[in-house]
Design an enzyme around this catalytic site. Structure first.
Site, PDB file in Angstrom:
ATOM      1  N   HIS A 206       0.957  -1.289   0.010  1.00 30.48           N
ATOM      2  CA  HIS A 206       0.082   0.031  -0.078  1.00 30.48           C
ATOM      3  C   HIS A 206       0.867   1.049  -0.057  1.00 30.48           C
ATOM      4  O   HIS A 206       0.251   2.209  -0.429  1.00 30.48           O
ATOM      5  CB  HIS A 206      -0.941  -0.008   1.075  1.00 30.48           C
ATOM      6  CG  HIS A 206      -0.428   0.430   2.658  1.00 30.48           C
ATOM      7  ND1 HIS A 206       0.176  -0.905   3.170  1.00 30.48           N
ATOM      8  CD2 HIS A 206      -0.004   1.134   2.994  1.00 30.48           C
ATOM      9  CE1 HIS A 206       0.580  -0.369   4.438  1.00 30.48           C
ATOM     10  NE2 HIS A 206       0.391   0.981   4.211  1.00 30.48           N
ATOM     11  N   ASP A 236      -0.052  -7.712   1.191  1.00 34.09           N
ATOM     12  CA  ASP A 236       0.518  -6.120   1.581  1.00 34.09           C
ATOM     13  C   ASP A 236       2.112  -6.104   1.533  1.00 34.09           C
ATOM     14  O   ASP A 236       2.693  -5.404   2.543  1.00 34.09           O
ATOM     15  CB  ASP A 236      -0.116  -5.769   2.760  1.00 34.09           C
ATOM     16  CG  ASP A 236       0.038  -4.274   2.986  1.00 34.09           C
ATOM     17  OD1 ASP A 236       0.142  -3.690   1.874  1.00 34.09           O
ATOM     18  OD2 ASP A 236       0.036  -3.771   3.898  1.00 34.09           O
ATOM     19  N   SER A 319       5.009   2.121   8.087  1.00 36.89           N
ATOM     20  CA  SER A 319       4.547   1.331   7.150  1.00 36.89           C
ATOM     21  C   SER A 319       5.877   0.543   6.125  1.00 36.89           C
ATOM     22  O   SER A 319       6.463   1.418   5.650  1.00 36.89           O
ATOM     23  CB  SER A 319       3.313   1.460   6.121  1.00 36.89           C
ATOM     24  OG  SER A 319       2.269   1.724   7.048  1.00 36.89           O
TER      25      SER A 319
END
Length: 474
Positions: A206, A236, A319
């Site tokens: 993402h 992901d 992230s």
């Protein structure tokens, strides 16, 4: 005239002048002496040539008073002779008069020093002394060669134990990077870490989704452009690559199977674009079923993670960053956080101590496939699940979305004996509460791995053994 008055003879008697109040003599006062001629003090208005010289004055009696200081008004004439010079009688001194003839002028009477004068003088003296002292102090300080130095600890060894947070951070920071991504819908920031000397970097899918330009910044501040190698939204995970960068320091990969609840961990990332941010915590739980994404609405971007839970602060921008154990080995890839419920007025947008990381074992397998082929494979059992089922476990649907059978003919599930309507309650003995959890448990393995499924069919439980198949990821 004053000199002549001083040589005049003094009267030889003491008496009160005639005509004074009271008339008679006081008791005890002696009678006046008879007047004698030739002893008046005569003062002519002008000199007369037909008069003989005035006889010399007799020697004054020391006991008589001196009349030289009397004013002219005190000398009253007595029986003036119209044909001759005026005769001024001698002044009679009244020893009983109310005031003395002479008054000594001693100036103003002293009033003494008052209290307010003392206070004012003291205050003025104190201010003057303080001003002078302050000036001298400043002057002395400026002229002094000494410096003011506050106490401080001496310089110590800068080394840290390798298993301390500082030691872990020092080892890992050179291999952590910050990613700045621009796309058609805007830009964003994420984190990644170096996998090998060839310049491959692992991050979250993402972070680089729909990217048109990717810039990688190292801990030294050097920035280079990166290219996308491949990504998989189901896990992901994504891999990007930089070219022409020397001195890369790949991070060592650990084994997520060795992680236990309570183990200390360190997270490194760029929360809100604050590069090289280090936070610390522990492993709060393992095997947490977590789903993220789903913004597209068709489920193609949903990621299923059998995650490691940590209380190390993780925020937007973390992230893709590494979660490190005490040996500075990567045990997870920071991927998601849980905030307060959306309808909660106290909802926080940042970390509340619920962070989730993809286990490194899963990340390693997916990264290897992405580097090798640009795509990742997913383990499957070849069945379609009823995602609306509200009971305990994962129910196999009656039909697939396209109307085909829910159990793929010849697939792993069909070979294991799974039928439409079966409810799978356990995977390798671990409870499954819904369809999402079943998918997560399956994807935590590799294609070809054997699993034991506990199935509830018409109120009876049975155990089935299935070998996982493979499907291409998104």
């Amino acid at each position: 005239m004053a000199d002549r008055q001083q040589t005049d003879p003094a009267p030889q008697w003491w008496s009160r002048p005639e005509g004074t109040a009271g008339g008679g003599r006081r008791e005890g006062v002696p009678a006046p002496r008879p007047e004698t001629g030739g002893e008046e003090h005569v003062q002519d208005a002008a000199p007369r040539l037909d008069k003989a010289p005035t006889p010399s004055a007799p020697t004054p009696d020391p006991s008589t008073p001196d009349l030289s200081d009397l004013a002219p008004s005190d000398l009253a004439p007595s029986d003036p002779d119209p044909d001759g010079p005026a005769v001024v009688p001698a002044v009679r001194y009244d020893p009983w008069g109310t005031e003395p003839l002479q008054v000594v002028d001693r100036g103003r009477t002293s009033r003494g020093i008052r209290l307010w004068q003392v206070v004012a003088l003291s205050l003025g003296t104190a201010l003057l002394a303080g001003g002078i002292g302050g000036y001298l102090g400043v002057l002395a300080e400026r002229q002094s060669n000494t410096r003011l130095e506050l106490p401080q600890a001496a310089a110590a060894d800068r080394g840290r134990a390798p298993d301390s947070v500082a030691g872990i951070a020092a080892t890992a920071l050179p291999g952590v990077v910050t990613l700045h991504v621009r796309g058609a819908k805007g830009g964003g920031t994420g984190t990644g870490f170096v996998l090998d000397p060839q310049g491959h970097i692992l991050t979250n899918s993402h972070v680089v989704a729909d990217s048109q330009d990717i810039t990688v910044t190292f801990s030294t501040g050097e920035s280079v452009t990166a290219t996308l190698v491949g990504r998989d939204s189901g896990y992901d995970l994504a891999v990007v690559k930089v070219e022409g960068v020397r001195g890369l320091q790949p991070l060592s990969l650990g084994n997520s199977e060795n992680v236990k609840v309570g183990d200390p961990v360190v997270a490194i990332g760029a929360p809100f674009d604050l590069s090289n941010t280090v936070t610390a915590g522990i492993i709060s739980a393992t095997g947490r079923p977590v789903t993220a994404g789903g913004d597209k609405g068709d489920g193609s971007d949903i990621s299923y993670v059998d995650a490691l839970q940590t209380d190390a602060p993780i925020n937007p921008g973390n992230s893709g960053g590494p979660l490190l154990d005490a040996k500075a080995h990567v045990v997870g890839i920071n991927s998601a956080i849980r905030g307060a419920d959306k309808d909660d007025s106290t909802r926080q947008g940042g970390s509340i101590g619920l962070g989730f990381a993809i286990p490194v074992n899963q990340g390693k397998r997916v990264a290897e496939e992405l580097i090798r082929t640009g795509r990742a494979t997913h383990p499957v059992i070849g069945v379609t699940l009823d995602m609306d089922y509200a009971g305990d476990g994962a129910r196999v649907g009656d039909k697939a979305e396209d109307g085909r059978p829910s159990v793929v003919a010849g697939g792993p599930g069909a070979l294991a004996g799974i039928r439409a309507g079966d409810v799978i309650t356990k995977v390798d003995g671990q409870r499954v509460r819904g369809g999402d959890e079943l998918i997560i448990k399956i994807r935590a393995h590799r294609p070809g791995d054997p699993l034991t499924l506990t199935v509830l069919r018409q109120g009876r439980e049975s155990t089935l053994r299935v070998v996982l198949g493979s499907a291409n990821g998104s």
